[in-house]
Design an enzyme around this catalytic site. Structure first.
Site, short mmCIF file in Angstrom:
data_model
loop_
_atom_site.label_atom_id
_atom_site.label_comp_id
_atom_site.label_asym_id
_atom_site.label_seq_id
_atom_site.Cartn_x
_atom_site.Cartn_y
_atom_site.Cartn_z
CG HIS A 1 -1.97 1.06 1.57
ND1 HIS A 1 -2.48 1.56 2.51
CD2 HIS A 1 -2.80 1.49 0.31
CE1 HIS A 1 -3.74 2.38 2.03
NE2 HIS A 1 -3.55 2.48 0.92
CG ASP A 3 -3.88 3.45 -3.06
OD1 ASP A 3 -3.87 3.78 -1.75
OD2 ASP A 3 -4.97 2.49 -3.37
O1 O2Y Z 1 -13.76 3.95 0.59
C1 O2Y Z 1 -13.33 3.21 -0.68
O2 O2Y Z 1 -13.67 2.41 -1.14
C2 O2Y Z 1 -11.81 3.51 -1.02
S1 O2Y Z 1 -10.60 3.64 -0.04
C3 O2Y Z 1 -9.19 3.98 -0.99
C4 O2Y Z 1 -9.27 4.21 -2.16
C5 O2Y Z 1 -8.12 5.06 -2.84
C6 O2Y Z 1 -7.09 4.56 -2.34
N1 O2Y Z 1 -6.69 4.28 -0.96
C7 O2Y Z 1 -7.90 3.88 -0.30
C8 O2Y Z 1 -7.62 3.79 1.06
O3 O2Y Z 1 -8.72 3.30 1.83
O4 O2Y Z 1 -6.17 3.29 1.29
MN MN Z 2 -4.96 3.48 -0.06
#
Ligand code: O2Y
Ligand code: MN
Length: 599
Positions: free
Chosen positions: A242, A289
């Site tokens: 991540h 990400d």
């Molecule tokens: O709420 C969501 O489904 C997305 S969460 C997310 C989206 C893009 C990058 N990182 C995240 C994360 O929770 O780390």
């Molecule tokens: Mn993320």
């Protein structure tokens, strides 16, 4: 019925179609025309709004159901054969039991809908680091988001060939339609407790039902690229992390590639595309990400960004926090759950743009600045092509990846953790990654406010197996090459506060000053002070030209508070206890060394 040359895929599509009973099966070719067709389907159904083409060409707004606005961690399961293999940080259900109950939910779940088959590649098609997945879904919203976030379509089927392996990703919104019935609102299962986001790590398979939003539905992202790929990486000797990936070039023209692990909502996207606040230095983006890292023939770790788009949080994105993203989302971008202005543009809190007198909020209601409710949901998102990022690095799609020189790890800590701390060696760096975390805030709705939630390498919500085994895997990676070829690990903390509760470090673009110090270390141009917790910058090590940080603030930012560290050690011990006999002995040793040095 469609027929596909990969026999396993062909059989799986038929099996899923028999179970889910869609009206039609459609194989995605990945063309721009198809992308547009999927958008049109949603717009014609009244579930999406094209934005004003003069203001935001090629942009659309969607509103999800208020129950379906974020990742459903409580409903995310790791169904490994043995419960112990899921570890203490995951929800576990026996895979046979889970398949039985989910098969009941899936039976007939696509009635009245089209079943879309999306072959997709995580990473550039054909890269030795990339992997293929196939997502079956009944949501056109998923198809056009996957089009942006991954490489989809016919070319992927070509790369898969007749006997290639792929990760099976099954998704349904879980809302079959009766004869003649159409969606009147965002389809999903509104009761959170009936949603499932399930992972079968041994089978490399994902089953999701009931949510159409983000990480619950775009299965290439967290489900595949972190949870399932994490297990593949463990078994195959690489890393699925991540992490953002950025390229930093100094005034001498020397470039360094840096990965960074930060928990959700710590500004990873902002850091990945930051504008350095001093001349001569350049930051370019590879990914915001996720990073997949494999050893190259030279023994160094090479990273790719397995995604081709950014799914970023909208609220708080502004010309101050992320000017490049503001430019990037000006066109060809999908917005979900933000406000719609009367002139067909979007607006959100923290945009730095004054609130309009009237708009339609994320729930579809009239809104004025006096409404007392947010216009955009706090987890509202943009989906935008990475290629549109104004500072995307030219090599961002290099199939060989980019060689990583440094890894940043860091959470949100108002005390104890200094601005930056260089690990003394690989094992010490893994120790620092294992203890990172953030203070629990009132937003977490718990009685643990103020305590630290440990989030090793920012993977807590994204682990596909036992956290102790994961940390052992990091340690083992360090044994596979010469120590001098491994990236150096830096523990950073932008969030330290003073006694008045104010952030000491300005953050945003000024974080480039810390990146500059790190690069100066890599090129041998900066000194360190050896301390019990690691190597810290000298008081004048970080370039403070042009910002209002003096020696007193820097002393505070780099302070090692012995009492706080002794308390930290007790809290780390508590956390380590939860790993039982799967706590790597090297980490227990690192903790003991730290305790001895502080004594
Ligand atoms: O709420 C969501 O489904 C997305 S969460 C997310 C989206 C893009 C990058 N990182 C995240 C994360 O929770 O780390
Ligand atoms: Mn993320």
């Amino acid at each position: 019925m469609i027929s596909i040359s990969n026999k396993k895929l062909d059989a799986w599509i038929k099996e899923v179609a028999d179970m889910c009973q869609p009206d039609e099966v459609y194989l995605c070719d990945g063309t721009k025309e198809e992308y547009q067709k999927m958008l049109d389907i949603m717009v014609e159904a009244g579930l999406g709004t094209p934005l004003n083409p003069e203001k935001r060409p090629g942009c659309y707004l969607f509103r999800s159901h208020p129950s379906d606005v974020a990742r459903a961690e409580k409903r995310t399961f790791i169904a490994s054969k043995n419960k112990e293999d899921a570890g203490p940080t995951n929800n576990w259900i026996d895979p046979d039991e889970l398949k039985k109950s989910m098969t009941e939910l899936y039976t007939g779940c696509m009635k009245g809908r089209t079943m879309y088959v999306i072959p997709f590649s995580m990473g550039p098609i054909g890269s030795p680091i990339s992997k293929i997945g196939v997502e079956i879904t009944d949501s056109p919203y998923v198809v056009f988001n996957m089009y942006i976030m991954t490489r989809i379509g016919t070319a992927v089927l070509g790369a898969l060939g007749e006997d290639g392996e792929f990760v099976k990703c099954l998704h349904s919104v879980g809302q079959p339609l009766g004869p003649g019935e159409v969606d009147k609102e965002w389809p999903c299962i509104p009761n959170v407790d009936e949603k499932y986001i399930s992972h079968f790590p041994e089978e490399r398979m994902i089953w999701s039902i009931g949510s159409g939003y983000g990480g619950n539905a775009l299965l290439g992202k967290k489900c595949f690229a972190l949870r399932i790929a994490g297990v593949q990486a463990r078994d195959e000797g690489w890393l699925a992390e991540h992490m953002l990936i950025l390229k930093l070039t100094n005034p001498k023209g020397e470039s360094y590639y840096v990965c960074g692990a930060f928990p959700s909502a710590c500004g990873k996207t902002n850091l990945a595309m930051l504008q350095p606040s001093f001349p001569g230095w350049k930051v370019e983006t590879i990914g915001d990400d996720i990073a997949w890292m494999k050893f190259g023939e030279d023994g160094r770790l090479y990273a790719i960004n397995p995604e081709s788009g950014f799914f970023g949080v909208v609220p708080g994105t502004s010309m101050q926090s992320n000017p490049n993203a503001m430019t990037q989302i000006q066109k060809n971008t999908i917005f979900t759950n933000v406000g719609l202005t009367d002139d067909g543009d979007v607006w959100w809190e923290g945009s730095g743009i004054p609130a309009p007198d009237h708009l339609i909020d994320w729930k579809g209601n009239d809104w004025t600045p006096d409404s007392g409710t947010p216009a955009a949901h706090a987890n509202a998102r943009f989906t935008t092509p990475a290629a549109q990022c104004p500072v995307i690095a030219p090599e961002w799609e290099d199939p060989a990846g980019v060689p990583i020189s440094a890894i940043l790890v860091g959470g949100r800590r108002k005390t104890t953790i200094p601005l930056v701390n260089e690990s003394v060696d690989w094992n010490h760096g893994i120790f620092l990654g294992s203890i990172m975390g953030s203070e629990i805030t009132t937003a977490d709705i718990t009685d643990k406010v103020g305590q630290v939630r440990r989030d090793p390498f920012a993977m807590l919500p994204f682990m596909g197996y036992h956290m102790g085994d994961y940390l052992q895997h990091w340690l083992d990676i360090g044994k596979k090459t010469d120590a001098c070829k491994l990236p150096r690990i830096y523990f950073v903390n932008w969030f330290r506060k003073n006694e008045e509760g104010k952030f000491i470090w300005p953050g945003y673009g000024e974080n480039s000053r810390v990146l500059k110090w790190i690069v100066d270390r890599l090129s041998g141009d900066a000194e360190v002070v050896n301390t019990p917790i690691g190597n810290l910058p000298t008081l004048d090590g970080i370039d403070l030209n042009g910002i209002n940080i003096g020696e007193a603030e820097m002393t505070e930012l780099l302070k090692i508070d012995k009492e706080a560290w002794l308390a930290e050690i007790e809290s780390i011990k508590e956390n380590y206890k939860s790993y039982g006999d799967r706590l790597p002995k090297e980490l227990a040793e690192e903790l003991a060394k730290l305790e001895a040095k502080l004594a």
